[in-house]
Design a protein around this motif. Structure first.
Motif, short mmCIF file in Angstrom:
data_model
loop_
_atom_site.label_atom_id
_atom_site.label_comp_id
_atom_site.label_asym_id
_atom_site.label_seq_id
_atom_site.Cartn_x
_atom_site.Cartn_y
_atom_site.Cartn_z
N LEU A 161 2.92 18.15 9.68
CA LEU A 161 1.50 17.91 9.90
C LEU A 161 0.98 18.60 11.17
O LEU A 161 -0.15 18.37 11.58
N VAL A 162 1.80 19.43 11.79
CA VAL A 162 1.44 20.10 13.04
C VAL A 162 0.89 21.49 12.72
O VAL A 162 1.55 22.28 12.06
N ASN A 181 0.84 -1.19 0.00
CA ASN A 181 0.00 0.00 0.00
C ASN A 181 0.88 1.25 0.00
O ASN A 181 2.05 1.19 0.37
N ILE A 182 0.29 2.37 -0.40
CA ILE A 182 1.03 3.63 -0.49
C ILE A 182 0.45 4.62 0.49
O ILE A 182 -0.77 4.70 0.67
N ILE A 183 1.32 5.39 1.13
CA ILE A 183 0.89 6.51 1.94
C ILE A 183 1.65 7.74 1.45
O ILE A 183 2.88 7.70 1.30
N ARG A 184 0.91 8.79 1.12
CA ARG A 184 1.50 10.04 0.65
C ARG A 184 1.29 11.09 1.73
O ARG A 184 0.17 11.30 2.18
N ILE A 185 2.36 11.74 2.13
CA ILE A 185 2.30 12.73 3.21
C ILE A 185 2.67 14.09 2.65
O ILE A 185 3.78 14.29 2.17
N GLY A 186 1.72 15.02 2.70
CA GLY A 186 1.97 16.40 2.30
C GLY A 186 2.60 17.15 3.45
O GLY A 186 1.95 17.43 4.44
N ARG A 187 3.89 17.47 3.31
CA ARG A 187 4.62 18.14 4.39
C ARG A 187 4.90 19.57 3.98
O ARG A 187 5.36 19.84 2.87
N ASP A 191 5.65 25.90 0.16
CA ASP A 191 4.61 25.07 -0.41
C ASP A 191 4.75 23.65 0.17
O ASP A 191 5.68 23.37 0.92
N PHE A 192 3.83 22.78 -0.21
CA PHE A 192 3.89 21.40 0.25
C PHE A 192 4.83 20.59 -0.63
O PHE A 192 4.92 20.81 -1.83
N ARG A 193 5.50 19.64 -0.01
CA ARG A 193 6.20 18.61 -0.77
C ARG A 193 5.57 17.29 -0.37
O ARG A 193 5.16 17.10 0.77
N ILE A 234 -2.29 12.24 3.16
CA ILE A 234 -2.39 12.99 4.41
C ILE A 234 -1.84 14.40 4.22
O ILE A 234 -0.77 14.59 3.64
N PHE A 235 -2.59 15.37 4.73
CA PHE A 235 -2.16 16.77 4.76
C PHE A 235 -2.48 17.33 6.15
O PHE A 235 -3.32 16.78 6.86
N PRO A 236 -1.86 18.45 6.52
CA PRO A 236 -2.27 19.10 7.77
C PRO A 236 -3.70 19.63 7.65
O PRO A 236 -4.23 19.73 6.54
N LEU A 237 -4.31 19.94 8.78
CA LEU A 237 -5.66 20.50 8.75
C LEU A 237 -5.68 21.77 7.92
O LEU A 237 -4.81 22.63 8.08
N PRO A 238 -6.66 21.92 7.05
CA PRO A 238 -6.72 23.13 6.22
C PRO A 238 -7.20 24.33 7.05
O PRO A 238 -7.80 24.18 8.10
#
Length: 184
Positions: free
Chosen positions: A131-132, A40-46, A53-55, A119-123
């Motif tokens: 993600l904090v 499975n894949i997990i993508r994390i927007g940091r 910007d996000f990577r 996954i991204f931080p709360l908008p």
């Protein structure tokens, strides 16, 4: 680092498979030539302040009955120690692990992973790191709402206290009656 636990909690894992002891299933995508069907894949927007910007960091792992927080902890422990996120109770009570997971705001500790989890931080909240997010504005809004709620009616409290005293007296009388029955 290996977690060493002795005594009765040695094999305790809160009902979930332990992925803290071994990270064989979590690898960065650039280390895996091609994703196999059993991964499975997990993508994390940091959030990256350098590029403002996000990577997106992508990891693969072996499927299992994991929650998103389990995978994040394994990634941080064994793959990328710079990953930053909050967690506290791991039971869906405190709300510290709130994130945007697969497009919806939810808690990472009670959200199961999917074949491809994003996954991204709360908008709409200031991002501190990865993600904090900064919850100060949110807590200020809660305080404002609590201060604007009207105070309860004192007469209602008086009626409730009279009712409680009446019920306590009735229990005493009932207990006395039962005591009389025993002694007769």
């Amino acid at each position: 680092y290996q977690r060493r636990v002795h005594g009765p909690l040695k094999d305790f894992n809160a009902g979930r498979p332990s992925i803290m002891m071994k990270a064989e299933g979590v690898k960065a995508v650039d280390e895996v030539p091609q994703r196999s069907p059993d991964q499975n894949i997990i993508r994390i927007g940091r959030w990256d302040p350098v590029i403002n910007d996000f990577r997106i960091d992508t990891f693969v792992y072996k499927p299992g009955p994991f929650m998103v927080l389990d995978i994040l902890i394994a990634i941080k422990a064994h793959q990328d120690p710079t990953l930053t996120f909050r967690n506290s109770c791991c039971e869906g009570v405190c709300g510290s692990c709130a994130m945007n997971i697969n497009g919806g705001n939810t808690l990472a500790c009670i959200t199961p992973v999917t074949e491809e989890t994003v996954i991204f931080p709360l908008p709409q909240m200031p991002i501190i790191r990865d993600l904090v997010v900064d919850f100060r504005w949110f807590f200020k809004q809660i305080e404002l709402v609590q201060n604007s709620v009207p105070k309860p009616n004192k007469q209602l409290y008086h009626i409730e206290s009279v009712k409680e005293r009446y019920m306590a007296r009735m229990k005493q009388l009932q207990a006395g009656a039962e005591f009389k029955d025993i002694g007769a």
